[in-house]
Design an enzyme around this catalytic site. Structure first.
Site, PDB file in Angstrom:
ATOM      1  N   ARG A 113       0.889  -1.180   0.000  1.00 18.34           N
ATOM      2  CA  ARG A 113       0.000   0.000   0.000  1.00 18.34           C
ATOM      3  C   ARG A 113       0.914   1.214   0.000  1.00 18.34           C
ATOM      4  O   ARG A 113       1.710   1.384   0.929  1.00 18.34           O
ATOM      5  CB  ARG A 113      -0.926   0.005   1.215  1.00 18.34           C
ATOM      6  CG  ARG A 113      -1.648   1.330   1.372  1.00 18.34           C
ATOM      7  CD  ARG A 113      -2.768   1.300   2.389  1.00 18.34           C
ATOM      8  NE  ARG A 113      -3.944   0.622   1.864  1.00 18.34           N
ATOM      9  CZ  ARG A 113      -5.165   0.738   2.358  1.00 18.34           C
ATOM     10  NH1 ARG A 113      -5.386   1.500   3.408  1.00 18.34           N
ATOM     11  NH2 ARG A 113      -6.165   0.076   1.818  1.00 18.34           N
ATOM     12  N   HIS A 140      -7.358   0.810  -6.556  1.00 14.16           N
ATOM     13  CA  HIS A 140      -7.578  -0.051  -5.384  1.00 14.16           C
ATOM     14  C   HIS A 140      -8.281  -1.320  -5.859  1.00 14.16           C
ATOM     15  O   HIS A 140      -9.437  -1.579  -5.514  1.00 14.16           O
ATOM     16  CB  HIS A 140      -8.434   0.712  -4.371  1.00 14.16           C
ATOM     17  CG  HIS A 140      -8.427   0.140  -2.983  1.00 14.16           C
ATOM     18  ND1 HIS A 140      -7.661  -0.951  -2.603  1.00 14.16           N
ATOM     19  CD2 HIS A 140      -9.126   0.497  -1.867  1.00 14.16           C
ATOM     20  CE1 HIS A 140      -7.863  -1.209  -1.324  1.00 14.16           C
ATOM     21  NE2 HIS A 140      -8.756  -0.352  -0.856  1.00 14.16           N
ATOM     22  N   GLN A 143     -10.154  -3.921  -3.483  1.00 17.85           N
ATOM     23  CA  GLN A 143     -11.443  -3.429  -2.997  1.00 17.85           C
ATOM     24  C   GLN A 143     -12.551  -3.760  -3.993  1.00 17.85           C
ATOM     25  O   GLN A 143     -13.658  -4.159  -3.620  1.00 17.85           O
ATOM     26  CB  GLN A 143     -11.366  -1.909  -2.799  1.00 17.85           C
ATOM     27  CG  GLN A 143     -12.662  -1.284  -2.326  1.00 17.85           C
ATOM     28  CD  GLN A 143     -13.030  -1.710  -0.923  1.00 17.85           C
ATOM     29  OE1 GLN A 143     -12.217  -1.620  -0.016  1.00 17.85           O
ATOM     30  NE2 GLN A 143     -14.258  -2.197  -0.721  1.00 17.85           N
ATOM     31  N   ASP A 231     -17.114   7.489  -1.534  1.00 11.62           N
ATOM     32  CA  ASP A 231     -15.891   7.276  -0.760  1.00 11.62           C
ATOM     33  C   ASP A 231     -15.592   8.602  -0.075  1.00 11.62           C
ATOM     34  O   ASP A 231     -16.221   9.642  -0.373  1.00 11.62           O
ATOM     35  CB  ASP A 231     -14.757   6.840  -1.711  1.00 11.62           C
ATOM     36  CG  ASP A 231     -13.464   6.450  -0.991  1.00 11.62           C
ATOM     37  OD1 ASP A 231     -13.490   6.260   0.238  1.00 11.62           O
ATOM     38  OD2 ASP A 231     -12.430   6.330  -1.680  1.00 11.62           O
ATOM     39  N   CYS A 270     -16.345   1.788   0.506  1.00  7.48           N
ATOM     40  CA  CYS A 270     -15.203   0.925   0.853  1.00  7.48           C
ATOM     41  C   CYS A 270     -14.819   1.066   2.314  1.00  7.48           C
ATOM     42  O   CYS A 270     -14.160   0.183   2.858  1.00  7.48           O
ATOM     43  CB  CYS A 270     -14.028   1.236  -0.063  1.00  7.48           C
ATOM     44  SG  CYS A 270     -13.363   2.909   0.146  1.00  7.48           S
ATOM     45  N   ARG A 298     -13.900  -8.372   1.873  1.00  4.32           N
ATOM     46  CA  ARG A 298     -12.471  -8.149   1.600  1.00  4.32           C
ATOM     47  C   ARG A 298     -11.682  -9.436   1.883  1.00  4.32           C
ATOM     48  O   ARG A 298     -10.751  -9.762   1.154  1.00  4.32           O
ATOM     49  CB  ARG A 298     -11.931  -6.996   2.459  1.00  4.32           C
ATOM     50  CG  ARG A 298     -12.464  -5.623   2.093  1.00  4.32           C
ATOM     51  CD  ARG A 298     -12.046  -5.163   0.697  1.00  4.32           C
ATOM     52  NE  ARG A 298     -10.617  -5.166   0.501  1.00  4.32           N
ATOM     53  CZ  ARG A 298      -9.781  -4.212   0.896  1.00  4.32           C
ATOM     54  NH1 ARG A 298     -10.261  -3.136   1.500  1.00  4.32           N
ATOM     55  NH2 ARG A 298      -8.483  -4.296   0.660  1.00  4.32           N
TER      56      ARG A 298
HETATM   57  N1  NVA Z   1      -9.865   6.821  -1.465  1.00  2.00           N
HETATM   58  C1  NVA Z   1      -9.479   6.385  -0.137  1.00  2.00           C
HETATM   59  C2  NVA Z   1      -9.740   4.926   0.027  1.00  2.00           C
HETATM   60  C3  NVA Z   1      -9.434   4.379   1.401  1.00  2.00           C
HETATM   61  C4  NVA Z   1      -9.654   2.915   1.513  1.00  2.00           C
HETATM   62  C5  NVA Z   1      -8.016   6.733   0.111  1.00  2.00           C
HETATM   63  O1  NVA Z   1      -7.192   6.544  -0.799  1.00  2.00           O
HETATM   64  O2  NVA Z   1      -7.711   7.190   1.205  1.00  2.00           O
HETATM   65  N1   CP Z   2     -11.319  -0.053   2.316  1.00  3.48           N
HETATM   66  C1   CP Z   2     -10.040  -0.111   2.740  1.00  3.48           C
HETATM   67  O1   CP Z   2      -9.094  -0.352   1.978  1.00  3.48           O
HETATM   68  O2   CP Z   2      -9.912   0.080   4.081  1.00  3.48           O
HETATM   69  P1   CP Z   2      -8.536   0.275   4.886  1.00  3.48           P
HETATM   70  O3   CP Z   2      -7.966   1.594   4.473  1.00  3.48           O
HETATM   71  O4   CP Z   2      -8.944   0.231   6.324  1.00  3.48           O
HETATM   72  O5   CP Z   2      -7.604  -0.850   4.512  1.00  3.48           O
END
Ligand code: NVA
Ligand code: CP
Length: 316
Positions: A113, A140, A143, A231, A270, A298
């Site tokens: 990540r 992502h 997801q 989101d 998500c 997930r």
């Molecule tokens: N769009 C959000 C998704 C988190 C799971 C981010 O990148 O923070």
């Molecule tokens: N939806 C998602 O990826 O959640 P986290 O940021 O908690 O991993």
């Protein structure tokens, strides 16, 4: 990678393609049903990844991705180790290339990540084990495997599905657009001006046969939709700007937007959610909200992604 084949990286849904993502979803449905009622840490009967270790590398926060990959590996018979940039040498400037080569000698797969999609591409170039995208600034995909599974579980077929997105044109939307091109469902994207998704994802969805509508009118997007999804307005790594929040305010998914959709429409998010911003409390807590099924999925989706990465499912 223990299979002796070339590493199968999963940086985006298109790395697998429509047939293999469909195979992942089918496998997730079967495995989920086969273990119903068992303790969450119990290993699936066939323990397909017994002895395999997955490194989870985090340069950003996570709850669902971290826990679901850990539980997924336990259920498949394997194990994980977790690294974050602050406490590993990544945080002191060790290169992605060297990290990829070292981890490839020590573990069987790597999930990353990161704040910059170029870094995961670099990791994949230098790793000899599968690299899985656990979220970047661009996409992502894990997801969206869970999201497709959730939508199918709620009785909806993907081809021709009308999915409506509200708010920021972000990484999660990009992966939805990729899925739309693969599975030929349609996406109505309602964003404020200046917050549209990357045009490359829109073009690729359209090239795959999806109808993608870009609008600044949330009601146009919601009318007759099967799935409403949003989101956070401020993704990790973005400035928490009052100006952006105020532009986003008309795009909140609330009861008026849900009422404009089909009566059996579902609400997806998500998570983590900012209830009162991108979604109203009545919708988030309401009967059409399937966000906690989505979160649980997930685990089931990740198991399929892992099995695909290890060459256990899929055709390629
Ligand atoms: N769009 C959000 C998704 C988190 C799971 C981010 O990148 O923070
Ligand atoms: N939806 C998602 O990826 O959640 P986290 O940021 O908690 O991993």
């Amino acid at each position: 990678m223990g299979t002796g084949k070339q590493a199968r990286h999963f940086l985006d849904l298109t790395d697998a393609g429509a047939d293999d993502v469909a195979a992942m979803i089918a496998d997730a449905i079967d495995r989920k049903a086969a273990r119903a009622g068992r303790p969450k840490g119990a290993t699936d009967a066939d323990a397909p990844l017994a002895g395999y270790v997955l490194a989870l590398v985090f340069e950003k926060n996570s709850t669902r991705t971290r826990v679901s990959f850990d539980i997924a590996m336990r259920q498949l018979g394997g194990s994980v180790l977790i690294l974050d940039s602050a406490s590993s040498q990544l945080g002191r400037g060790e290169s992605i290339a060297d990290t990829a080569r070292v981890l490839s000698r020590m573990v069987d797969a790597i999930m990353l990540r990161t704040d910059d999609h170029a870094k995961i591409e670099e990791m994949a170039r230098h790793a000899t084990v599968p690299v899985i995208n656990g979220l970047t600034d661009k996409s992502h995909p894990c997801q969206i495997v869970a999201d497709l599974l959730t939508v199918i579980e709620h009785g909806k077929a993907l081809p021709g599905l009308e999915v409506a997105w509200f708010g920021d044109g972000n990484n999660v939307l990009h992966s939805i657009l990729e899925a739309a091109g693969l599975f030929k469902f349609n996406v109505r994207v309602a964003t404020p001006a200046g917050y549209e998704p990357d045009p490359a994802f829109v073009a690729s969805a359209r090239a795959g046969g999806a109808v993608v509508t870009l609008t600044q009118d949330p009601h146009t997007a919601a009318r007759g939709a099967d799935v409403l999804v949003t989101d956070t307005w401020i993704s990790m790594g973005q400035a928490d700007a009052a100006e952006k929040k105020s532009a986003m305010a008309p795009f909140q998914i609330n009861a008026a937007l849900m009422d404009a959709a089909k009566p059996d429409a579902v609400f997806l998010h998500c998570l983590p959610a900012h209830v009162g911003d991108e979604v109203s409390e009545d919708v988030f807590e309401g009967a059409q909200s399937v966000v906690f099924d989505e979160a649980e999925n997930r685990i089931h989706a990740q198991k399929s992604v892992l099995l695909w990465s290890f060459g256990r499912i899929g055709s390629r």
